[in-house]
Enzyme design. Structure first.
Site, short mmCIF file in Angstrom:
data_model
loop_
_atom_site.label_atom_id
_atom_site.label_comp_id
_atom_site.label_asym_id
_atom_site.label_seq_id
_atom_site.Cartn_x
_atom_site.Cartn_y
_atom_site.Cartn_z
N GLY A 1 0.89 -1.26 0.10
CA GLY A 1 0.16 -0.19 0.09
C GLY A 1 0.74 1.33 -0.14
O GLY A 1 0.43 2.18 -0.59
N ARG B 1 7.18 1.53 1.27
CA ARG B 1 7.43 -0.03 1.37
C ARG B 1 7.99 -0.54 -0.06
O ARG B 1 8.59 -1.53 -0.12
CB ARG B 1 5.98 -0.59 1.67
CG ARG B 1 6.13 -1.55 3.15
CD ARG B 1 5.01 -2.21 3.54
NE ARG B 1 4.08 -1.29 4.59
CZ ARG B 1 3.04 -1.29 4.61
NH1 ARG B 1 2.24 -1.97 3.73
NH2 ARG B 1 2.60 -0.48 5.36
N ARG C 1 2.39 11.42 -8.32
CA ARG C 1 1.50 11.41 -7.05
C ARG C 1 2.50 10.80 -5.78
O ARG C 1 1.63 10.24 -4.90
CB ARG C 1 0.12 11.10 -7.09
CG ARG C 1 -0.54 11.87 -7.85
CD ARG C 1 -2.02 11.62 -7.99
NE ARG C 1 -2.61 12.37 -8.78
CZ ARG C 1 -3.93 12.72 -8.41
NH1 ARG C 1 -4.32 12.84 -7.04
NH2 ARG C 1 -4.38 14.04 -9.07
N GLY D 1 0.08 -6.57 2.08
CA GLY D 1 -0.41 -5.51 3.07
C GLY D 1 -0.55 -5.73 4.49
O GLY D 1 -0.12 -6.81 4.79
N GLU E 1 -9.22 -4.96 5.84
CA GLU E 1 -8.07 -3.96 5.11
C GLU E 1 -9.22 -3.34 4.32
O GLU E 1 -10.21 -3.36 4.28
CB GLU E 1 -6.95 -4.73 4.73
CG GLU E 1 -7.37 -5.97 3.78
CD GLU E 1 -7.78 -5.71 2.36
OE1 GLU E 1 -6.86 -5.40 1.62
OE2 GLU E 1 -8.86 -5.74 2.22
N MET E 2 -8.32 -2.62 3.37
CA MET E 2 -9.02 -1.64 2.58
C MET E 2 -9.10 -1.85 0.93
O MET E 2 -9.41 -0.84 0.27
CB MET E 2 -8.86 -0.11 2.98
CG MET E 2 -9.20 -0.06 4.49
SD MET E 2 -9.07 1.56 5.33
CE MET E 2 -10.04 2.58 4.54
N GLU E 3 -8.20 -2.90 0.64
CA GLU E 3 -7.95 -2.68 -0.77
C GLU E 3 -7.96 -3.95 -1.71
O GLU E 3 -8.46 -3.89 -2.98
CB GLU E 3 -6.42 -2.36 -1.02
CG GLU E 3 -6.07 -1.05 -0.62
CD GLU E 3 -5.58 -0.86 0.89
OE1 GLU E 3 -5.53 -2.02 1.47
OE2 GLU E 3 -5.70 0.11 1.26
N SER F 1 -1.61 -6.39 11.35
CA SER F 1 -0.91 -5.47 12.02
C SER F 1 -1.47 -4.86 13.44
O SER F 1 -0.93 -4.03 14.21
CB SER F 1 -0.69 -4.05 11.25
OG SER F 1 -1.87 -3.58 10.67
N ASP F 2 -2.70 -5.27 13.41
CA ASP F 2 -3.64 -4.84 14.87
C ASP F 2 -4.74 -5.71 14.84
O ASP F 2 -5.18 -6.40 14.04
CB ASP F 2 -3.92 -3.37 14.54
CG ASP F 2 -4.64 -2.81 13.37
OD1 ASP F 2 -3.99 -2.74 12.38
OD2 ASP F 2 -5.79 -3.32 13.34
#
Ligand code: HPA
Length: 230
Positions: free
Chosen positions: A20, A24, A43, A89, A177-179, A201-202
């Site tokens: 992401g 990284r 970007r 990710g 997650e978001m992707e 990660s959490d």
């Protein structure tokens, strides 16, 4: 070239690893690839192409969330003739048995978003990852002696949530997650292969989390696994 990518078509390998975070992507290129070059920085979406054990590989950041992933994955598959994308990710655990630092292989992604309807006019809430890529990843995990769990995950539009939707519980999602849903849906749409290797990660259950430094380190296994499976 596209509005979001100033690489030439020949600058992008057929196989892309997608974290992401642009930092990284830089970390992966600097630590894992030989003879790498920066091929795009529009970007700040740093994109590098180099060699891993004799294989041509591109590492490109996706940014955060399905809209960002959708732009880059679409352009890679449609305009750059990419065949395979492996997302590398992080995710948040949604079950007690899923612990921080665990490695998850996405079998399928469930979303309550209307992403699929916005793209094609057909609403689909679950998308499967590539069986071919998953088989290779599981095989490499065995060789590398890494423990990886194949699970369903939830791809959400929200990071700072107020509650966990009942559907997400009843769909038996191990993590959020978001992707990934966007990546898998777009890959299927273009007849390509995609999957995701996620580090926990959490935890939304216990509140445990990794620091950003620990996060970066824990990604090492996921990165090695993604690269070795190719
Ligand atoms: N929510 C959404 N995305 C995430 C999370 C989370 O808790 N953790 C890592 N990526």
């Amino acid at each position: 070239m596209t509005p979001h990518n100033n690489a030439e078509r020949s600058d992008i390998a057929k196989t892309v690893i997608m974290p992401g975070d642009p930092k990284r992507a830089k970390y992966i290129a600097e630590n894992y690839l030989d003879n790498y070059t920066l091929v795009n920085d529009v970007r700040g979406i740093l994109t590098y192409t180099g060699m891993y054990k004799g294989k041509h590989i591109t590492v490109m950041a996706s940014g955060m969330g399905m809209p960002s992933m959708a732009i880059y994955a679409t352009e890679l598959f449609k305009f750059y003739d990419v065949d395979k994308i492996i997302r590398v990710g992080t995710c948040g655990a949604l079950k007690e048995g899923v612990k921080v630092n665990d490695l998850l292989l996405v079998k399928d992604a469930y979303t309550t978003s209307n992403f699929s309807h916005s793209l094609t006019g057909n609403l689909k809430n679950i998308e499967k990852s590539s069986l071919i890529l998953n088989e290779r990843i599981i095989n490499s995990a065995r060789i590398l002696d890494l423990n990886i769990k194949e699970v369903r995950i939830n791809t959400s539009d929200i990071f700072y949530r107020e509650y966990i939707d009942k559907n997400i519980e009843s769909e038996n999602c191990s993590a959020v997650e978001m992707e990934t849903f966007a990546l898998l849906y777009i890959a299927k749409h273009f007849g390509k292969d995609a999957t995701a290797i996620l580090t926990v990660s959490d935890s939304l259950i216990t509140g445990e989390s990794l620091t950003s430094e620990q996060r970066e380190k824990s990604l090492k296994n996921a990165i090695t696994l993604a690269l070795e499976s190719l």
